[in-house]
Motif scaffolding. Structure first.
Motif, PDB file in Angstrom:
ATOM      1  N   ASN A 135      -4.708   2.875   3.844  1.00 39.85           N
ATOM      2  CA  ASN A 135      -3.993   1.627   4.128  1.00 39.85           C
ATOM      3  C   ASN A 135      -4.516   0.519   3.222  1.00 39.85           C
ATOM      4  O   ASN A 135      -5.730   0.345   3.094  1.00 39.85           O
ATOM      5  N   VAL A 136      -3.607  -0.191   2.550  1.00 38.76           N
ATOM      6  CA  VAL A 136      -3.994  -1.259   1.630  1.00 38.76           C
ATOM      7  C   VAL A 136      -3.262  -2.547   1.974  1.00 38.76           C
ATOM      8  O   VAL A 136      -2.349  -2.563   2.783  1.00 38.76           O
ATOM      9  N   LYS A 137      -3.672  -3.610   1.326  1.00 46.21           N
ATOM     10  CA  LYS A 137      -3.068  -4.927   1.548  1.00 46.21           C
ATOM     11  C   LYS A 137      -2.231  -5.313   0.332  1.00 46.21           C
ATOM     12  O   LYS A 137      -2.215  -4.636  -0.688  1.00 46.21           O
ATOM     13  N   ASN A 138      -1.563  -6.439   0.437  1.00 40.28           N
ATOM     14  CA  ASN A 138      -0.674  -6.910  -0.632  1.00 40.28           C
ATOM     15  C   ASN A 138      -1.404  -7.152  -1.949  1.00 40.28           C
ATOM     16  O   ASN A 138      -0.824  -6.935  -3.015  1.00 40.28           O
ATOM     17  N   ASP A 139      -2.663  -7.610  -1.892  1.00 39.91           N
ATOM     18  CA  ASP A 139      -3.385  -7.857  -3.148  1.00 39.91           C
ATOM     19  C   ASP A 139      -3.579  -6.552  -3.930  1.00 39.91           C
ATOM     20  O   ASP A 139      -3.480  -6.524  -5.152  1.00 39.91           O
ATOM     21  N   THR A 182       5.377   1.977   5.181  1.00 42.51           N
ATOM     22  CA  THR A 182       5.792   2.623   6.417  1.00 42.51           C
ATOM     23  C   THR A 182       5.476   1.686   7.569  1.00 42.51           C
ATOM     24  O   THR A 182       4.329   1.253   7.720  1.00 42.51           O
ATOM     25  N   ASN A 183       6.484   1.378   8.366  1.00 45.22           N
ATOM     26  CA  ASN A 183       6.315   0.493   9.526  1.00 45.22           C
ATOM     27  C   ASN A 183       5.589  -0.801   9.137  1.00 45.22           C
ATOM     28  O   ASN A 183       4.647  -1.220   9.806  1.00 45.22           O
ATOM     29  N   GLU A 184       6.003  -1.378   8.034  1.00 42.49           N
ATOM     30  CA  GLU A 184       5.455  -2.639   7.523  1.00 42.49           C
ATOM     31  C   GLU A 184       3.987  -2.550   7.116  1.00 42.49           C
ATOM     32  O   GLU A 184       3.313  -3.558   6.989  1.00 42.49           O
TER      33      GLU A 184
END
Length: 166
Positions: free
Chosen positions: A114-118, A135-137
């Motif tokens: 799981n990663v973030k927008n950056d 997936t699922n936001e």
């Protein structure tokens, strides 16, 4: 325990000071016990045991005709070319890429990465956005697919990637 298992003396172990880099070094009898900062090692010297440590990063073992290698592949090193540098070094030493066999060990799989927008934005800047799935936001990084594509891009066609999720 490792020394007994592989019937190798402790002084013949070689571990790196891993730095999440793209640096690859050749190990010989002369430097096997020195502190070396890198993330990839190759050797043709018999009797030396190459070792790396991983948690969620991917260990890659490379088998050639004359040389063997081991790479610590984290996402930073992967994006900065650790696989490409390792294969380039082996080719410089005379290994034919058609003879190389790579084994990729357990590592963080897409469903857990799981990663973030950056992180997504960084991949977009590097033209690697195809490795992000939503997936699922939530955003997930397909580490295995980028490893596979990196191996293929340098002509390595004989490889096996573990599906074990760390």
């Amino acid at each position: 325990m490792i020394a007994r298992k592989f019937k190798v003396k402790k002084k013949n172990f070689c571990f790196l000071n891993q730095t999440h880099s793209s640096k690859v070094i050749e190990i010989s009898k002369n430097n096997k016990n020195k502190k070396i900062s890198a993330d990839g090692m190759i050797t043709k010297t018999k009797g030396i045991l190459l070792g790396i440590l991983t948690a969620d990063c991917a260990p890659i073992i490379i088998l050639g005709k004359e040389y063997v290698g081991i790479i610590h592949v984290g996402w930073k090193g992967l994006l900065n070319g650790i696989i490409e540098n390792s294969i380039r070094e082996l080719k410089k030493k005379g290994e034919n890429v058609d003879n190389l066999i790579c084994l990729v060990g357990p590592h963080l799989q897409k469903s857990s990465f799981n990663v973030k927008n950056d992180f997504k934005n960084m991949l977009i800047e590097k033209n690697k956005e195809e490795y992000i799935m939503e997936t699922n936001e939530k955003l997930f990084f397909d580490f295995s697919k980028l490893i596979s594509n990196s191996l293929s891009s340098v002509g390595v066609n004989k490889y096996k990637i573990s599906k074990i999720d760390t």
